[in-house]
Scaffold this motif. Structure first.
Motif, PDB file in Angstrom:
ATOM      1  N   TRP A   1      -2.533  -9.696  14.220  1.00  0.00           N
ATOM      2  CA  TRP A   1      -3.761  -9.254  14.884  1.00  0.00           C
ATOM      3  C   TRP A   1      -4.609  -8.414  13.925  1.00  0.00           C
ATOM      4  O   TRP A   1      -5.838  -8.442  13.982  1.00  0.00           O
ATOM      5  N   TRP A   2      -3.947  -7.682  13.052  1.00  0.00           N
ATOM      6  CA  TRP A   2      -4.641  -6.803  12.119  1.00  0.00           C
ATOM      7  C   TRP A   2      -5.563  -7.569  11.177  1.00  0.00           C
ATOM      8  O   TRP A   2      -6.543  -7.024  10.678  1.00  0.00           O
ATOM      9  N   ARG A   3      -5.286  -8.835  10.930  1.00  0.00           N
ATOM     10  CA  ARG A   3      -6.105  -9.626  10.022  1.00  0.00           C
ATOM     11  C   ARG A   3      -7.558  -9.675  10.487  1.00  0.00           C
ATOM     12  O   ARG A   3      -8.470  -9.839   9.680  1.00  0.00           O
ATOM     13  N   SER A   4      -7.785  -9.526  11.754  1.00  0.00           N
ATOM     14  CA  SER A   4      -9.151  -9.435  12.265  1.00  0.00           C
ATOM     15  C   SER A   4      -9.541  -7.985  12.534  1.00  0.00           C
ATOM     16  O   SER A   4     -10.628  -7.534  12.158  1.00  0.00           O
ATOM     17  N   ILE A   5      -8.651  -7.237  13.148  1.00  0.00           N
ATOM     18  CA  ILE A   5      -8.955  -5.884  13.608  1.00  0.00           C
ATOM     19  C   ILE A   5      -9.267  -4.932  12.457  1.00  0.00           C
ATOM     20  O   ILE A   5     -10.038  -3.983  12.618  1.00  0.00           O
ATOM     21  N   LYS A   6      -8.719  -5.190  11.283  1.00  0.00           N
ATOM     22  CA  LYS A   6      -8.868  -4.254  10.164  1.00  0.00           C
ATOM     23  C   LYS A   6     -10.316  -4.058   9.734  1.00  0.00           C
ATOM     24  O   LYS A   6     -10.642  -3.092   9.046  1.00  0.00           O
ATOM     25  N   TYR A   7     -11.208  -4.969  10.115  1.00  0.00           N
ATOM     26  CA  TYR A   7     -12.620  -4.857   9.752  1.00  0.00           C
ATOM     27  C   TYR A   7     -13.434  -4.063  10.780  1.00  0.00           C
ATOM     28  O   TYR A   7     -14.589  -3.755  10.546  1.00  0.00           O
ATOM     29  N   SER A   8     -12.863  -3.763  11.920  1.00  0.00           N
ATOM     30  CA  SER A   8     -13.640  -3.322  13.083  1.00  0.00           C
ATOM     31  C   SER A   8     -14.055  -1.864  13.065  1.00  0.00           C
ATOM     32  O   SER A   8     -14.970  -1.477  13.782  1.00  0.00           O
TER      33      SER A   8
END
Length: 736
Positions: A514-521
């Motif tokens: 999930w972090w692969r997307s969330i890390k940009y947020s």
């Protein structure tokens, strides 16, 4: 003079700051202090910077939200009406209240710890009492939803199955089959005994279907005289979405296409605009309502006066909403865990109600094949957790999340009840040969990659043309951000409870996916939860910054005013928004934000060429998000990339997006009360910052020369400079 570079230039646009977002500002003047005056044809605006500690900001925002939004302990949103604000029921009242309430519980736990060090502090005593009262009422409001149906006993339900599908892009089947099993026939479905991991065979038309569909199954509405098989289903333990009271203004907000149940004595009658639900007519269906609603929770209702009668409300005035989703369920589990730990030690009655509520819900799942069942004994639309649902091709991207929510349920039940049978149930699902849900949790990203291949096929694009980079872009463009919200709450619960190293490692793998997307947020709540999931490492975001520092910065830039002011960013020269869904005519989640200065090559292409470049992964966008006060305010179930909005200032959100991460960070020691608005750097951090800036400047100077001689700039002076920075940071124990 701001120490954080991103605070040096700030953008004040649209209705949040100006009287009219369509007319240009014609003049700007300093006010001689920390603000400016602006002039436009629409009027004059004074924008003032005011120093405010992060804690004072949290208290101020929470007070404002409570004053305008609170409704018998529930906290969702409010709407402008004349000179005031009114509230009404929300489809996800349980989830939003859980998240707001969890923040208030963390607040109480934080202040309580400070009070233990200074028990005679009158100010801390007052703050602790105020926080505890609000935290307790919101916890009670959520617990009421877990008990308000008063369902008791069992029902005899038709035997149905999950309809198979071979095209999850266009052919989503969320209801159960319209056919029911005839008495004396075999229920067996075409699914393997092995754990439900993704496999291409799930595309076969016969997969998930009964073996004898033609002769053993009929539609009870079309052929009511046939003899149908039934199975006993448990009613108790049902969680309601929300509730209203007859005669209250909030009933005007009711969605009459939803499933509502009016309690009348020992029964509840369903009223709905649905013709069919799970193959059955719902309007007029009755369900047992003879169970007890804990008196403490009923006080939220029977102490309120009915404006139409002048009498206090009773249980016969309750109208609760069914068809509850997994969104609601995870919100309940989240606040139950936090309330049990922080409020429970001082409140044994509340602790007992939490344990009883979780036990009843867990037993409901066990007795009903691991799904939340409504009045007819059929699963709700979005709270199915059974094995067959995880095999379904339409849950290719959801199975990992729903399996985690199910694991949370039994792990929490074991924790709050102390009963070994729930730990046994948890272990069976996590590790059992036919389940292995702990492994299924970690399969999230792989499942999304398969879904992307399907979408490409729908567009006529061969899957082999889509590389890893393109898949990641497509996933992040089309994923459901509401699922990110549920996943992070679920991960918080499991990481607070699980002590087994092997299982923890599997959950960390899932969280990393999930972090692969969330890390940009730059979402402070997600950042804190991710850090808690990796307690032995200091994690960084996608931009190389320490998570806890980015989270603190994001909180410092969160607007105090939580009205849904419109944001309009089309003229920004630093950040753009690219929505592939709009280009292709496919529903997306609003697109991705990117850095304009580093994306010139991409921006110079035609729209079709841009889409081709993105799908084939032959271009690179540096993803970025705007500061929280430079974009529209929304709950955490929406993309942080969203720059432009048509939100209404006549809608007010609660303070949850600030107060929950702030108090979670404080409670878990990731944020200190001394951290101010600009989080000043230490002396040595300033030295390292200067060296980094110098390194970038030298790199720019050396780059043309290195290109001419075909030398990698990283092999030159810059590399030596970086080594110097790293050694200095290491010597002074600074995390770069």
């Amino acid at each position: 003079s701001e120490t954080i570079e991103r605070n040096r230039t700030q953008r004040f646009m649209a209705a949040r700051y100006l009287p009219d977002d369509t007319t240009p500002v014609t003049a700007i003047a300093s006010d001689g202090g920390n603000g400016i005056w602006t002039v436009s044809p629409a009027g004059v605006t004074h924008i003032r910077m005011e120093a405010l500690s992060m804690q004072d900001k949290a208290v101020q925002m929470s007070d404002a939200a409570w004053e305008r939004i609170e409704r018998r302990g529930m906290m969702s949103k409010a709407y402008r009406s004349g000179d005031g604000w009114v509230t009404g029921e929300d489809d996800n009242d349980g989830l939003w209240t859980s998240m707001y309430g969890a923040g208030e519980i963390f607040r109480y736990g934080t202040i309580k710890a400070e009070l233990q060090k200074d028990p005679g502090n009158a100010q801390l005593q007052a703050e602790a009492a105020a926080a505890k009262a609000r935290a307790t009422k919101t916890a009670e409001a959520v617990l009421l939803l877990g008990n308000i149906s008063a369902r008791k006993g069992t029902t005899e339900a038709y035997v149905r199955f999950i309809p198979p599908t071979t095209n999850p892009v266009d052919d989503i089947q969320v209801d159960m089959s319209s056919q029911a099993l005839l008495a004396g026939h075999d229920l067996s479905l075409n699914i393997p005994h092995a754990a439900p991991f993704y496999d291409r065979s799930h595309m076969e038309p016969a997969f998930l279907a009964p073996f004898d569909l033609a002769t053993a199954w009929k539609n009870p509405i079309e052929e009511p005289a046939a003899d149908y098989a039934r199975r006993t289903r448990r009613l108790e333990g049902f969680i309601a979405r929300t509730y209203s009271l007859e005669g209250q203004p909030e009933t005007a907000w009711m969605d009459h296409h939803a499933l509502y149940y009016h309690i009348e004595g020992n029964q509840a009658v369903c009223t709905t605009g649905y013709d069919l639900k799970n193959g059955e007519r719902m309007d007029g269906i009755t369900v047992d309502a003879s169970g007890e609603i804990p008196p403490r929770l009923m006080r939220l209702i029977d102490t309120v006066t009915n404006p139409q009668t002048g009498q206090l409300f009773t249980r016969d005035d309750i109208v609760y909403k069914g068809d509850t989703s997994s969104d609601e369920v995870i919100g309940h589990l989240f606040i139950y865990k936090i309330a049990y730990d922080i409020l429970g030690p001082d409140d044994p009655e509340l602790k007992r109600i939490i344990a009883d509520t979780v036990r009843n819900y867990a037993q409901h799942l066990v007795d009903n094949g691991y799904s939340l069942l409504d009045a007819t004994g059929q699963p709700t639309m979005w709270a199915k957790f059974e094995r067959a649902w995880f095999y379904s091709y339409q849950t290719i991207t959801d199975a990992s999340l729903n399996s985690l929510i199910l694991l949370d349920t039994f792990k929490l039940a074991a924790y709050v009840t102390g009963e070994q049978k729930w730990e046994n149930e948890y272990r069976l699902l996590a590790e059992g040969e036919a389940y292995q849900y702990a492994d299924l949790v970690s399969e999230y990203w792989e499942r999304w990659e398969h879904a992307v291949e399907l979408m490409a096929g729908e567009l006529g694009i061969p899957a082999f043309l889509i590389g890893k980079k393109a898949k990641e872009y497509l996933i992040r463009n089309f994923l459901n951000y509401s699922n990110e919200e549920m996943a992070m709450l679920a991960y918080y619960v499991i990481f607070q409870l699980e002590e087994d190293a092997a299982l923890t490692k599997k959950y960390q793998k899932g969280l990393d996916a999930w972090w692969r997307s969330i890390k940009y947020s730059e979402n402070p709540l997600w950042y804190y939860i991710y850090q808690l999931g990796h307690p032995n490492e200091k994690k960084k975001d996608a931009y190389g910054n320490p998570l806890v520092k980015t989270a603190a910065w994001s909180l410092s830039r969160h607007p105090v005013d939580t009205r849904q002011w419109k944001a309009s960013n089309p003229l920004r020269d630093d950040i753009g928004e690219y929505d592939l869904g709009d280009m292709l005519g496919i529903d997306s989640r609003c697109g991705l934000g990117y850095s304009i200065p580093t994306s010139r090559v991409f921006l110079e292409q035609s729209g079709i060429m841009q889409a081709v470049m993105m799908i084939l992964g032959i271009t690179k966008l540096d993803y970025t998000v705007a500061a929280p006060d430079e974009r529209a305010l929304h709950k955490y179930n929406t993309s942080s990339y969203k720059l432009n909005s048509n939100n209404s200032p006549n809608t007010m959100e609660s303070s949850t997006t600030y107060t929950l991460p702030y108090w979670m960070g404080r409670y878990h020691g990731m944020l200190t009360p001394e951290e101010g608005v600009d989080d000043p750097l230490t002396f040595w951090e300033r030295i390292c910052e200067c060296l980094r800036s110098a390194g970038s400047a030298i790199t720019d100077l050396l780059a043309p020369l290195c290109d001419y001689f075909n030398v990698n700039v990283s092999d030159c002076f810059f590399k030596l400079l970086l080594q110097l920075v790293a050694r200095m940071a290491d010597a002074f124990k600074i995390d770069l």
